[in-house]
Write a protein that holds these residues in place. Sequence first.
Motif, PDB file in Angstrom:
ATOM      1  N   UNK A  20      66.158   1.012  12.570  1.00  0.00           N
ATOM      2  CA  UNK A  20      66.992   1.810  13.465  1.00  0.00           C
ATOM      3  C   UNK A  20      67.083   1.145  14.835  1.00  0.00           C
ATOM      4  N   UNK A  21      68.304   0.888  15.280  1.00  0.00           N
ATOM      5  CA  UNK A  21      68.549   0.310  16.605  1.00  0.00           C
ATOM      6  C   UNK A  21      69.184   1.355  17.508  1.00  0.00           C
ATOM      7  N   UNK A  22      69.073   1.142  18.819  1.00  0.00           N
ATOM      8  CA  UNK A  22      69.645   2.048  19.811  1.00  0.00           C
ATOM      9  C   UNK A  22      70.844   1.403  20.489  1.00  0.00           C
ATOM     10  N   UNK A  23      71.882   2.211  20.739  1.00  0.00           N
ATOM     11  CA  UNK A  23      73.055   1.750  21.479  1.00  0.00           C
ATOM     12  C   UNK A  23      73.473   2.846  22.453  1.00  0.00           C
ATOM     13  N   UNK A  24      73.966   2.443  23.609  1.00  0.00           N
ATOM     14  CA  UNK A  24      74.423   3.384  24.628  1.00  0.00           C
ATOM     15  C   UNK A  24      75.932   3.558  24.499  1.00  0.00           C
ATOM     16  N   UNK A  70      53.508  -5.094   8.369  1.00  0.00           N
ATOM     17  CA  UNK A  70      52.458  -4.080   8.271  1.00  0.00           C
ATOM     18  C   UNK A  70      53.064  -2.699   8.038  1.00  0.00           C
ATOM     19  N   UNK A  71      54.169  -2.412   8.704  1.00  0.00           N
ATOM     20  CA  UNK A  71      54.830  -1.123   8.543  1.00  0.00           C
ATOM     21  C   UNK A  71      55.381  -0.961   7.134  1.00  0.00           C
ATOM     22  N   UNK A  72      55.963  -2.016   6.597  1.00  0.00           N
ATOM     23  CA  UNK A  72      56.513  -1.938   5.252  1.00  0.00           C
ATOM     24  C   UNK A  72      55.403  -1.838   4.213  1.00  0.00           C
ATOM     25  N   UNK A  73      54.295  -2.541   4.419  1.00  0.00           N
ATOM     26  CA  UNK A  73      53.162  -2.435   3.493  1.00  0.00           C
ATOM     27  C   UNK A  73      52.602  -1.022   3.467  1.00  0.00           C
ATOM     28  N   UNK A  74      52.701  -0.318   4.610  1.00  0.00           N
ATOM     29  CA  UNK A  74      52.220   1.063   4.693  1.00  0.00           C
ATOM     30  C   UNK A  74      53.258   2.056   4.177  1.00  0.00           C
ATOM     31  N   UNK A  75      54.437   1.580   3.784  1.00  0.00           N
ATOM     32  CA  UNK A  75      55.532   2.394   3.233  1.00  0.00           C
ATOM     33  C   UNK A  75      56.156   3.322   4.268  1.00  0.00           C
ATOM     34  N   UNK A  76      56.131   2.926   5.547  1.00  0.00           N
ATOM     35  CA  UNK A  76      56.760   3.754   6.566  1.00  0.00           C
ATOM     36  C   UNK A  76      58.263   3.841   6.325  1.00  0.00           C
ATOM     37  N   UNK A  77      58.867   4.905   6.841  1.00  0.00           N
ATOM     38  CA  UNK A  77      60.293   5.122   6.629  1.00  0.00           C
ATOM     39  C   UNK A  77      61.150   4.111   7.382  1.00  0.00           C
ATOM     40  N   UNK A  78      60.754   3.811   8.623  1.00  0.00           N
ATOM     41  CA  UNK A  78      61.602   2.925   9.412  1.00  0.00           C
ATOM     42  C   UNK A  78      60.840   2.341  10.592  1.00  0.00           C
ATOM     43  N   UNK A  79      61.398   1.268  11.121  1.00  0.00           N
ATOM     44  CA  UNK A  79      61.032   0.738  12.436  1.00  0.00           C
ATOM     45  C   UNK A  79      62.139   1.155  13.399  1.00  0.00           C
TER      46      UNK A  79
END
Length: 467
Positions: free
Chosen positions: A94-98, A43-52
């Motif tokens: 985009x992923x998060x790392x500590x 759904x996010x890609x169909x809406x052309x969002x920049x990133x998850x």
Amino acid sequence: MAGTLILGAVFRALGAYPSGWRYPGAHNNPLGDPAVLRRTARAAEAAKLDYLFFGEWLATGPDLEFRDPDLLARLDPLSAIAYLAGVTKRIGLIATANSGYSDLYSLARQTASIDRLSAGRAGINVVTGADPRAAGNHGRDPHGATEPRYDEATEYLRALRLLWDSWEDDAFVRDRRGGRLIAPDKLHRTDARGENVRVTGPLNAARPVQGHLPIVHAGTSSRSRQLARELADIALVALPSLPEAVAFRSELIDRSRALGRRDAPRVVTPILPVVAETTAEARSIFDELLLLVPLDDGSALSQSPDFPANRSIRALSSVVGVPLGSPDLDDEVPQRVARRFSEGGQRLLELVETRTGRRVAGESAVTYRHLLATHAVPAAVIVGSGGEVADHLQEWFAAGAVDGFNVLTPFLNAQFEAFTSLVVPELQRRGLFRTEYEGRTLREHLGLSRPENLHGSAESAAAQRSA
């Protein structure tokens, strides 16, 4: 402001509002998270969002059930974006790392690999959190003061970029006739040695497609701002007012440019929209979310030792500056009592009215439950129709307060799909957001240039001295 705004979606399978999982029809089973992940990504890609965007929390406990249920059990961020590299085609991941717990060499290798697997769509959010439970889970002593953690994070990021640059882009000569696969002088050791970070390299993974993955950093402290202006590509900040946001962004851009940076950090702020076809429908949804927030009502649930202390009438009395006694949570707030509220109490009343349409002594009255739930769950909530939510985004973007928004969804799947079907098309009609992807990589989506290899440059020498 010229250009189009940045829109990213924060994936929280059980929703970003603590009571979201209780809403009728909402996803509420962590065992079904993979299916919800796929549906959200598409759904996010169909809406052309920049990133998850995937946040991180490295511990769990029963207290999280009340304040942030999504953190109880969740998909690992790096695993999620690696999986989505094969499920999606254009959207950034985009992923998060500590930096305190993630092995530097391993993270450099994983992120470079995911960037290759996704054809240049990966990003990394580096955090410095100091939860004692997370420290115990990783066999570490709890982190102390802020300064040492940021010193470590700064060294970590500088060394991470050097590791990504171990191989120059043209290092693989592939000379079949001469029998030479690589140009040895284009493979570099890292040799980053600092107080907190030591690594030699080189990395056994090719340079990322993007050169460097876009780096995200969140926070508004002085050290967080310093790290963002020096090393981040996206500064993720939550600021309470439009003037404060304008001032923050202006200072961040000016000071990063004074450091000689070609691309100033993009400023992105979190927002939690509750959206529907009409204002009344959106308010009704949010009103129900408020009613579903567990409060101290004397029930067995509220007697749990892990129940938050800020969800009682006593806590509300402290916020509004008036002794409230022992009213029932569903009692209406009398006008004579509301008039005596402190400045903080008046702001709370304003938030309830803006988000639910309820007023003291109005046709739809304000109850103590509405006030207490609003206080107990601080979030950048915007309630309204697609056009009204778009108005808010446009106001902040046009004022130069932000470059974009991290969209938090109160519950999945209905509310995220309401955002993509009602708000995004309105932003597109206004020329504020793309209708098709133009670039292929996350850096291109964000309007960031591809960095040159650091090895052999003056920046490399400086990075190695400080790392």
